[in-house]
Design a protein around this motif. Structure first.
Motif, mmCIF file in Angstrom:
data_model
loop_
_atom_site.group_PDB
_atom_site.id
_atom_site.type_symbol
_atom_site.label_atom_id
_atom_site.label_comp_id
_atom_site.label_asym_id
_atom_site.label_seq_id
_atom_site.Cartn_x
_atom_site.Cartn_y
_atom_site.Cartn_z
ATOM 1 N N MET B 1 0.664 -1.085 0.039
ATOM 2 C CA MET B 1 0.069 -0.116 0.073
ATOM 3 C C MET B 1 0.937 1.312 -0.087
ATOM 4 S SD MET B 1 -3.287 0.614 0.093
ATOM 5 C CE MET B 1 -4.458 2.215 0.461
ATOM 6 N N ALA B 2 0.572 2.183 -0.832
ATOM 7 C CA ALA B 2 1.385 3.285 -1.071
ATOM 8 C C ALA B 2 1.349 4.277 0.025
ATOM 9 C CB ALA B 2 1.198 4.110 -2.504
ATOM 10 N N ASN B 3 2.164 4.758 0.558
ATOM 11 C CA ASN B 3 2.005 6.034 1.654
ATOM 12 C C ASN B 3 1.679 7.089 1.075
ATOM 13 O OD1 ASN B 3 2.489 7.518 3.757
ATOM 14 N ND2 ASN B 3 4.620 7.241 3.909
ATOM 15 N N GLU B 4 0.530 7.971 1.108
ATOM 16 C CA GLU B 4 0.491 8.886 0.193
ATOM 17 C C GLU B 4 0.452 10.344 0.888
ATOM 18 O OE1 GLU B 4 -3.315 8.266 -1.622
ATOM 19 O OE2 GLU B 4 -2.300 6.834 -3.030
ATOM 20 N N THR B 5 1.243 11.288 0.452
ATOM 21 C CA THR B 5 1.371 12.629 1.090
ATOM 22 C C THR B 5 1.078 13.690 -0.012
ATOM 23 O OG1 THR B 5 3.352 11.635 2.444
ATOM 24 C CG2 THR B 5 2.760 13.799 2.757
ATOM 25 N N GLU B 6 0.274 14.749 0.568
ATOM 26 C CA GLU B 6 0.278 15.725 -0.396
ATOM 27 C C GLU B 6 1.435 16.886 -0.545
ATOM 28 O OE1 GLU B 6 -3.746 17.205 -2.487
ATOM 29 O OE2 GLU B 6 -3.254 18.845 -0.981
ATOM 30 N N LEU B 7 1.794 16.989 -1.484
ATOM 31 C CA LEU B 7 2.809 18.183 -1.665
ATOM 32 C C LEU B 7 2.876 18.969 -2.849
ATOM 33 C CD1 LEU B 7 5.710 15.356 -1.468
ATOM 34 C CD2 LEU B 7 5.064 16.945 0.393
ATOM 35 N N THR B 8 3.470 20.268 -3.108
ATOM 36 C CA THR B 8 3.742 20.646 -4.469
ATOM 37 C C THR B 8 4.647 19.962 -5.242
ATOM 38 O OG1 THR B 8 5.529 22.046 -3.950
ATOM 39 C CG2 THR B 8 3.408 22.971 -3.199
ATOM 40 N N GLY B 9 4.772 20.401 -6.646
ATOM 41 C CA GLY B 9 5.724 19.545 -7.397
ATOM 42 C C GLY B 9 7.024 20.089 -6.854
ATOM 43 N N ALA B 10 7.253 21.070 -6.500
ATOM 44 C CA ALA B 10 8.858 21.632 -6.095
ATOM 45 C C ALA B 10 9.036 20.869 -4.843
ATOM 46 C CB ALA B 10 8.708 23.095 -5.801
ATOM 47 N N SER B 11 8.041 20.538 -3.870
ATOM 48 C CA SER B 11 8.602 20.117 -2.589
ATOM 49 C C SER B 11 8.865 18.432 -2.837
ATOM 50 C CB SER B 11 7.529 20.379 -1.310
ATOM 51 O OG SER B 11 6.383 19.963 -1.822
ATOM 52 N N LEU B 12 7.800 17.949 -3.828
ATOM 53 C CA LEU B 12 8.045 16.587 -4.137
ATOM 54 C C LEU B 12 9.504 16.286 -4.774
ATOM 55 C CD1 LEU B 12 6.963 13.523 -4.957
ATOM 56 C CD2 LEU B 12 6.181 14.619 -6.814
ATOM 57 N N LEU B 13 9.924 17.233 -5.379
ATOM 58 C CA LEU B 13 11.375 17.047 -6.133
ATOM 59 C C LEU B 13 12.245 16.961 -4.610
ATOM 60 C CD1 LEU B 13 13.791 17.364 -8.273
ATOM 61 C CD2 LEU B 13 13.385 20.136 -7.771
ATOM 62 N N PHE B 14 12.168 17.546 -3.696
ATOM 63 C CA PHE B 14 13.084 17.508 -2.683
ATOM 64 C C PHE B 14 13.015 16.066 -1.915
ATOM 65 C CE2 PHE B 14 13.548 21.949 -3.563
ATOM 66 C CZ PHE B 14 15.062 21.775 -3.680
ATOM 67 N N GLU B 15 11.840 15.676 -1.947
ATOM 68 C CA GLU B 15 11.394 14.000 -1.233
ATOM 69 C C GLU B 15 12.148 13.269 -2.119
ATOM 70 O OE1 GLU B 15 9.849 13.367 1.416
ATOM 71 O OE2 GLU B 15 9.993 15.400 1.729
ATOM 72 N N VAL B 16 11.996 13.259 -3.419
ATOM 73 C CA VAL B 16 12.843 12.116 -4.463
ATOM 74 C C VAL B 16 14.373 12.423 -4.078
ATOM 75 C CG1 VAL B 16 12.841 11.527 -6.669
ATOM 76 C CG2 VAL B 16 10.612 12.337 -5.804
ATOM 77 N N LEU B 17 14.875 13.638 -4.265
ATOM 78 C CA LEU B 17 16.345 13.651 -4.241
ATOM 79 C C LEU B 17 16.600 13.023 -2.813
ATOM 80 C CD1 LEU B 17 16.816 17.412 -5.246
ATOM 81 C CD2 LEU B 17 17.029 15.456 -6.579
ATOM 82 N N LYS B 18 15.861 13.349 -1.796
ATOM 83 C CA LYS B 18 16.096 12.634 -0.402
ATOM 84 C C LYS B 18 16.169 11.076 -0.587
ATOM 85 C CE LYS B 18 14.496 13.047 4.368
ATOM 86 N NZ LYS B 18 13.405 13.615 4.955
#
Lengths: 85, 554
Positions: B1-18
């Motif tokens: 089950m995916a863990n879903e969190t709402e972000l902006t595209g910009a903040s999602l970028l940093f989540e992926v970088l992390k």
């Protein structure tokens, strides 16, 4: 100048056709014709590319194969034979 | 089950970088990337503000090459993006894993010649391994993961992700789906080990031709083990330097246009050339149809397109070097050939007894190399100083010698040193530059100042574009066209303006003390080494000439 037809299948992704044309030009192949269509059911594009060059076709096949969205590249030898007849 | 969190595209970028372990980014903000820089404000990532986007790209390259991680750089749309492109081209030519993020004008404005709009997606086709333009924020997460995977898979390279401003601002739910990043994951036919072993056992005069692919594959141990067990004399390309132990008695140095005489003569005489992660570049082969004329070829590579591209291989071994090299590791009886190569190496060794009081650049670089701490990372720019560094400095690992090989980009050295120093804060980093090259990205002295990076700069200064001047003298009847740089700025004052300690030396007797002072200094240091403008790089294989017909200092 040798003429070849390449039969290419590719995922229907952004600018895949531009990528193929750019590689063909940069690697020294003149583009004589192109026919492309997309199967919308499976999102696979089929491209027939007619090229001519003094360079071996394997050079272009290998370079197009390196493109990320390419599924297969085949040289249509029947077309080559027709052109040289 | 995916863990879903709402972000902006910009903040999602940093989540992926992390998620990809990105801790350091090099970049420069601007209008179309402002939402990303706003999200950076809340991010844990360390951003290094460079003073030009090209500097950011080269710093990301230096970071990637020194650390074997993926380098990440940011730029805004239009001129910011075009300024990145030289760096992307450099990374493509040298197979460096990079993820470049560019801001783009909002999707509604795209294609309208908007302010700071350029079709960077189109421009990227010739200078990236792959590129994406995100037009739906729901694609962003997948695209970013894919970018990292593509940068690392198979033959590594730069990937550009162009993100329009409205996509950066759009709300999106993070999926945290499965993704994989597997280095060297490519589907290739099984290696033809039997045929290669047959060639190896038949060879009387084999040579191992080592390229940059060895370092990229992290196959240093496997290569050294192969070289030791087989005893095959080895030569290296510019980018392969450091892969073979420089003190290996069977190592003959760099081959090619400015290669050692021993390396080039051995390759010209060999009956089997084993190319390992090397691509028969024109600067290596000289006149191609006279290169290694007696040799059969075994070609190890991960890139199918390199096989038979410039030289037909008798046997191609495709795939991961870490797996394939050990399969050919057998003892050989080639004592006479080894002895001959070692004799050539001794007989044609470098000479440092330079007449007069003027400073001899090869001797300076040899002394820097002898005195620098273990695991020092050296970067270079492009030109005479680059070739002298390659010839006269010793490197124990390819991550310790960062130079622009395929693209030959002046302006590489200083920002690459910044990236290297960020990735390895406890190692000494030395940028060897020339007075032409350093001016190409001299603004990055401000980055050194801002982050108090203890980068050492050895500036080989002949007040000329030295390599071009050398060619004008040798091949253009001495018509010195636009190569005079005698109106250079005062480099010591220039460095001091950036709070960088600096010193100029002009005579031989000053060299040792100045190198010691530079290496002992805790912070950044610029050592300007004035040399004779007429010094040339020797040997030199003229263009379209066989490698055994090199020009030498007489």
């Amino acid at each position: 100048m040798n003429r070849y037809q390449l039969n290419i299948t590719a995922d229907d992704k952004q600018v895949v056709l531009e990528r193929i044309l750019q590689v063909a030009r940069y690697r020294g192949f003149l583009i004589n014709g192109i026919h492309a269509q997309v199967n919308t059911k499976n999102s696979v594009g089929i491209i027939e590319l007619l090229v001519s060059s003094e360079r071996p076709i394997e050079l272009l096949v290998d370079q197009i194969n390196k493109l990320i969205d390419i599924k297969s590249v085949k040289v249509d030898n029947t077309v080559m034979q027709l052109e040289s007849a | 089950m995916a863990n879903e969190t709402e972000l902006t595209g910009a903040s999602l970028l940093f989540e992926v970088l992390k998620q990809h372990g990105v801790e350091h980014i090099f970049g420069y903000p601007g209008g179309a990337i402002m939402p990303i820089y706003d999200a950076l404000y809340d991010s844990e990532v360390d951003h290094f503000l460079c003073r030009h986007e090209q500097g950011a790209a080269f710093s990301a390259i230096g970071y990637a090459r020194a650390s074997e991680k993926v380098g990440v750089c940011f730029a805004t749309s239009g001129p910011g993006a075009t300024n990145l492109l030289t760096g992307l081209a450099d990374a493509l030519a040298d197979s460096i894993p990079l993820v470049a993020i560019t801001g783009q004008v909002a999707t509604a404005a795209m294609g309208s010649d908007a302010f700071q709009e350029i079709d960077v997606f189109g421009l990227s086709l010739a200078c990236t391994k792959h590129s994406f333009q995100v037009t739906d924020v729901h694609d962003l997460e997948k695209v970013l993961h894919r970018a990292f995977a593509i940068a690392l898979e198979g033959r590594q390279g730069p990937v550009l992700v162009d993100i329009p401003k409205d996509i950066q601002l759009a709300k999106v739910t993070e999926e945290r789906g499965d993704y994989s990043t597997l280095r060297n994951k490519v589907k290739l036919p099984p290696a033809n080990v039997g045929s290669a072993l047959a060639l190896l056992t038949q060879a009387k005069k084999p040579v191992l031709y080592v390229g940059g692919g060895v370092g990229m594959a992290r196959a240093i141990d496997e290569l050294r083990s192969f070289a030791k067990r087989t005893g095959i004399p080895s030569v290296s390309t510019l980018k392969g330097l450091g892969a073979i132990d420089p003190n290996d008695p069977n190592y003959l140095g760099m081959l090619g246009m400015h290669g050692t005489k021993a390396a080039n003569l051995a390759v010209q005489e060999c009956d089997l050339l084993i190319a390992v992660g090397a691509r028969f570049d024109d600067r290596v082969t000289g006149k191609l149809n006279e290169f290694a004329p007696h040799a059969k070829v075994i070609h190890f590579d991960i890139d199918t397109a390199e096989i038979d591209k410039r030289r037909k291989a008798n046997v191609a071994i495709l795939g991961d070097l870490k797996v394939n090299l050990p399969a050919l590791e057998i003892p050989l009886t080639i004592d006479d050939w080894q002895a001959k190569c070692q004799q050539m190496q001794a007989y044609f060794g470098w000479q440092y007894d330079h007449p007069g009081e003027n400073i001899f650049a090869p001797a300076v670089l040899k002394e820097v190399s002898d005195r620098m701490p273990r695991n020092t990372c050296v970067t270079t720019d492009v030109g005479q100083h680059q070739m002298w560094a390659a010839q006269h400095m010793k490197f124990e690992d390819p991550t310790n010698f960062l130079t622009s090989g395929g693209m030959g980009t002046m302006g590489f050295g200083l920002p690459a040193a910044i990236g290297a120093q960020v990735s390895r804060p406890y190692d000494c980093v030395i940028a060897v530059s020339g007075d032409g090259s350093i001016m190409m990205n001299v603004q990055e002295l401000a980055t050194i100042k801002r982050f108090q990076l203890p980068v050492k700069i050895v500036l080989i200064d002949n007040s000329k574009l030295g390599m071009v001047r050398q060619w004008q003298d040798l091949f253009f009847n001495g018509r010195l066209s636009e190569t005079d740089l005698s109106d250079n700025p005062d480099f010591v004052m220039l460095a001091q303006a950036f709070d960088i300690k600096a010193k100029q030396i002009t005579k031989k007797h000053e060299v040792t003390g100045a190198i010691e002072e530079m290496l002992d200094h805790n912070g950044p240091y610029l050592l300007q080494v004035k040399i004779d403008a007429k010094e040339n790089v020797w040997p030199l294989v003229p263009p379209e000439t066989a490698n055994d017909k090199m020009m030498e200092n007489t």
